[in-house]
Design a protein around this motif. Structure first.
Motif, mmCIF file in Angstrom:
data_model
loop_
_atom_site.group_PDB
_atom_site.id
_atom_site.type_symbol
_atom_site.label_atom_id
_atom_site.label_comp_id
_atom_site.label_asym_id
_atom_site.label_seq_id
_atom_site.Cartn_x
_atom_site.Cartn_y
_atom_site.Cartn_z
ATOM 1 N N ALA A 151 34.767 6.595 -8.752
ATOM 2 C CA ALA A 151 33.686 7.414 -9.300
ATOM 3 C C ALA A 151 32.988 8.175 -8.181
ATOM 4 C CB ALA A 151 32.683 6.525 -10.032
ATOM 5 N N THR A 152 32.187 9.139 -8.547
ATOM 6 C CA THR A 152 31.328 9.805 -7.575
ATOM 7 C C THR A 152 30.024 9.022 -7.403
ATOM 8 O OG1 THR A 152 30.457 11.215 -9.349
ATOM 9 C CG2 THR A 152 32.259 12.093 -8.007
ATOM 10 N N ARG A 153 29.643 8.306 -8.454
ATOM 11 C CA ARG A 153 28.458 7.454 -8.378
ATOM 12 C C ARG A 153 28.438 6.500 -9.556
ATOM 13 N NH1 ARG A 153 23.749 11.398 -8.109
ATOM 14 N NH2 ARG A 153 25.336 12.592 -6.999
ATOM 15 N N LEU A 154 27.713 5.398 -9.401
ATOM 16 C CA LEU A 154 27.490 4.449 -10.488
ATOM 17 C C LEU A 154 25.998 4.195 -10.597
ATOM 18 C CD1 LEU A 154 30.255 1.692 -10.042
ATOM 19 C CD2 LEU A 154 30.174 3.477 -11.776
ATOM 20 N N ASP A 155 25.547 3.880 -11.792
ATOM 21 C CA ASP A 155 24.142 3.539 -11.955
ATOM 22 C C ASP A 155 23.907 2.117 -11.454
ATOM 23 O OD1 ASP A 155 23.768 1.852 -14.876
ATOM 24 O OD2 ASP A 155 25.683 2.804 -14.408
ATOM 25 N N ALA A 156 22.670 1.766 -11.212
ATOM 26 C CA ALA A 156 22.324 0.462 -10.636
ATOM 27 C C ALA A 156 22.771 -0.684 -11.538
ATOM 28 C CB ALA A 156 20.814 0.393 -10.392
ATOM 29 N N SER A 172 38.124 -10.010 -9.833
ATOM 30 C CA SER A 172 38.129 -9.151 -8.654
ATOM 31 C C SER A 172 38.003 -7.699 -9.101
ATOM 32 C CB SER A 172 39.431 -9.355 -7.867
ATOM 33 O OG SER A 172 39.464 -8.498 -6.748
ATOM 34 N N ILE A 173 36.813 -7.139 -8.929
ATOM 35 C CA ILE A 173 36.562 -5.758 -9.332
ATOM 36 C C ILE A 173 35.742 -5.084 -8.242
ATOM 37 C CG2 ILE A 173 34.557 -6.495 -10.719
ATOM 38 C CD1 ILE A 173 35.155 -4.079 -12.567
ATOM 39 N N ASN A 174 36.073 -3.846 -7.954
ATOM 40 C CA ASN A 174 35.390 -3.103 -6.907
ATOM 41 C C ASN A 174 35.232 -1.667 -7.359
ATOM 42 O OD1 ASN A 174 34.181 -2.517 -4.449
ATOM 43 N ND2 ASN A 174 35.858 -3.357 -3.209
ATOM 44 N N ALA A 175 34.382 -0.942 -6.679
ATOM 45 C CA ALA A 175 34.186 0.477 -6.966
ATOM 46 C C ALA A 175 34.403 1.272 -5.684
ATOM 47 C CB ALA A 175 32.794 0.732 -7.525
ATOM 48 N N MET A 176 35.029 2.422 -5.847
ATOM 49 C CA MET A 176 35.274 3.319 -4.729
ATOM 50 C C MET A 176 34.627 4.660 -5.049
ATOM 51 S SD MET A 176 38.913 4.582 -3.138
ATOM 52 C CE MET A 176 39.395 2.963 -2.550
ATOM 53 N N ALA A 192 33.916 5.776 0.078
ATOM 54 C CA ALA A 192 33.159 4.592 0.484
ATOM 55 C C ALA A 192 33.385 3.510 -0.557
ATOM 56 C CB ALA A 192 31.671 4.923 0.604
ATOM 57 N N TRP A 193 33.523 2.267 -0.077
ATOM 58 C CA TRP A 193 33.682 1.130 -0.973
ATOM 59 C C TRP A 193 32.310 0.541 -1.313
ATOM 60 C CZ3 TRP A 193 38.162 -0.454 -3.187
ATOM 61 C CH2 TRP A 193 39.373 -0.030 -2.609
ATOM 62 N N MET A 194 32.182 0.080 -2.528
ATOM 63 C CA MET A 194 30.960 -0.620 -2.903
ATOM 64 C C MET A 194 30.920 -2.004 -2.262
ATOM 65 S SD MET A 194 29.644 -1.621 -6.699
ATOM 66 C CE MET A 194 28.480 -2.979 -6.922
ATOM 67 N N ILE A 195 32.067 -2.709 -2.281
ATOM 68 C CA ILE A 195 32.199 -4.036 -1.680
ATOM 69 C C ILE A 195 33.278 -3.939 -0.612
ATOM 70 C CG2 ILE A 195 32.765 -6.472 -2.090
ATOM 71 C CD1 ILE A 195 31.901 -6.021 -5.019
ATOM 72 N N ASP A 196 33.040 -4.525 0.537
ATOM 73 C CA ASP A 196 34.016 -4.483 1.624
ATOM 74 C C ASP A 196 35.370 -4.979 1.110
ATOM 75 O OD1 ASP A 196 35.523 -4.665 3.902
ATOM 76 O OD2 ASP A 196 34.120 -5.918 5.015
#
Length: 377
Positions: A151-156, A172-176, A192-196
């Motif tokens: 995504a370009t962004r996610l809400d809080a 196991s889920i992550n956002a890029m 950028a990764w949300m979680i390393d």
């Protein structure tokens, strides 16, 4: 925690201040998907793409499907015009289908993907080995899976959901996040990764799936037994211990059995024409009259036939006579990742691999359910 990305052009020691590139946005996430198709390292250099717009069993389309070097499945879902919560929920929904995929299904998914998008490798085996330097058969496919939301962004709220699923729900889920920039007519992409991604991910447990038995038997023909003799006279065999010979009793006249030589491949299919019998007692019709196996083969060529004693029934070699519908030599044995295999001399498989195996053999050997021909030369 909102993630903001930026790129600055450095002045290279001229004393000028860094210049921030102008963000241009991603007008079309379909374009991003195309770039990923060209180079999956945009996401992760250690992934192998195996599918695009993969249709699930409930008629939805997964944007991208990939494997890592361990054979784990990565589900990649682009946000597109969906709300942040919708894309997270959709990715989890897709995972409920992906977790059921057997290795042969992943092989079929890649085969269709390679054909449709003209990939450099026609089979998953070739692509996997070229990418990772490993044989596909050396890994366990889909032992776990991972979800990636692009995504370009996610809400809080969506970020909190992703963090919770990772920490407390064994998922196991992550956002890029991607951003586009422009400088002097040149366009750039940053991520950028949300979680390393180097942090250990939570394993996803899997349960074995059983299917109704399809009525077709599997037989393992020992590599140290004379296949060409069995092929010529029509039999399958097992022995050396009761565990190896007793399963032959599962077969009855009229049953169909598919024969595999372990670590070699499938070599034949036949119809059972008699009950289990001690191998040294059964007599075969030959051009020289009725003959027993000890009259047809030497100790050197069939060690198992001779190693028991007359009163040692458990160690004796047993056979079941069959009329071959189709056979091939050891050199022509058919083997590929995704086919069923088992150490039992005879069994009634109930895994998803088994009907797939039977169908693949029918395709490769060009035989139908009504086939009654014999192919031995």
């Amino acid at each position: 925690m909102a993630i903001e990305q930026g790129i600055w052009k450095l002045a290279n020691g001229t004393g000028e201040p860094p210049q921030k590139m102008r963000p241009t946005g991603l007008a079309d996430e379909g374009l991003l998907e195309e770039q990923i198709m060209q180079d999956v390292s945009i996401l992760n250099r250690d992934w192998l793409l195996i599918g695009r717009q993969v249709r699930t069993a409930f008629d939805k389309l997964i944007d991208l499907l990939a494997l890592d070097a361990n054979g784990n499945v990565i589900i990649i879902e682009l946000k597109r015009d969906k709300t942040p919560r919708e894309v997270v929920a959709q990715a989890i929904d897709y995972a409920s289908w992906a977790v059921t995929l057997a290795d042969y299904q992943l092989i079929d998914i890649y085969r269709a993907f390679a054909e449709r998008y003209d990939r450099p490798h026609a089979t998953l085996e070739e692509a996997f080995e070229a990418k990772f330097g490993l044989a596909l058969g050396d890994v366990t496919l889909n032992d776990s899976h991972q979800l990636i939301v692009v995504a370009t962004r996610l809400d809080a709220s969506s970020e909190r959901i992703i963090n919770y699923l990772n920490e407390h729900a064994q998922l196991s889920i992550n956002a890029m996040f991607f951003a586009a920039f422009e400088d002097g007519g040149n366009r750039y992409l940053s991520r950028a990764w949300m979680i390393d991604p180097d942090e250990p991910s939570q394993p996803v447990s899997r349960k074995s799936k059983k299917e109704p038995w399809n009525g077709e038997f599997y037989a393992s023909f020992g590599d140290d037994r004379p296949w060409e003799l069995a092929r010529r006279y029509g039999f399958i065999a097992g022995g050396g211990a009761a565990w190896y010979s007793k399963t032959l009793s599962m077969l009855s006249e009229g049953d169909r059995v598919w024969v595999n030589i372990p670590k070699t491949g499938y070599v034949g299919v036949g119809e059972v024409i008699g009950e289990r019998c001690r191998a040294d007692a059964y007599r075969f019709a030959t051009e020289h009259g009725s003959k027993s196996l000890p009259e047809l083969v030497s100790r050197e060529d069939y060690f198992h036939l001779y190693r028991h004693t007359d009163d040692d029934e458990e160690d004796a070699e047993f056979l079941v006579p069959v009329r071959w519908l189709h056979t091939v030599s050891r050199k022509e044995a058919f083997s590929e990742v995704g086919l069923f295999g088992n150490q039992n001399t005879v069994c009634k498989p109930t895994t998803p691999k088994w009907p797939h195996t039977v169908e693949r053999l029918k395709q490769v050997w060009s035989i139908s359910a009504e086939s009654t021909y014999k192919t031995y030369e």
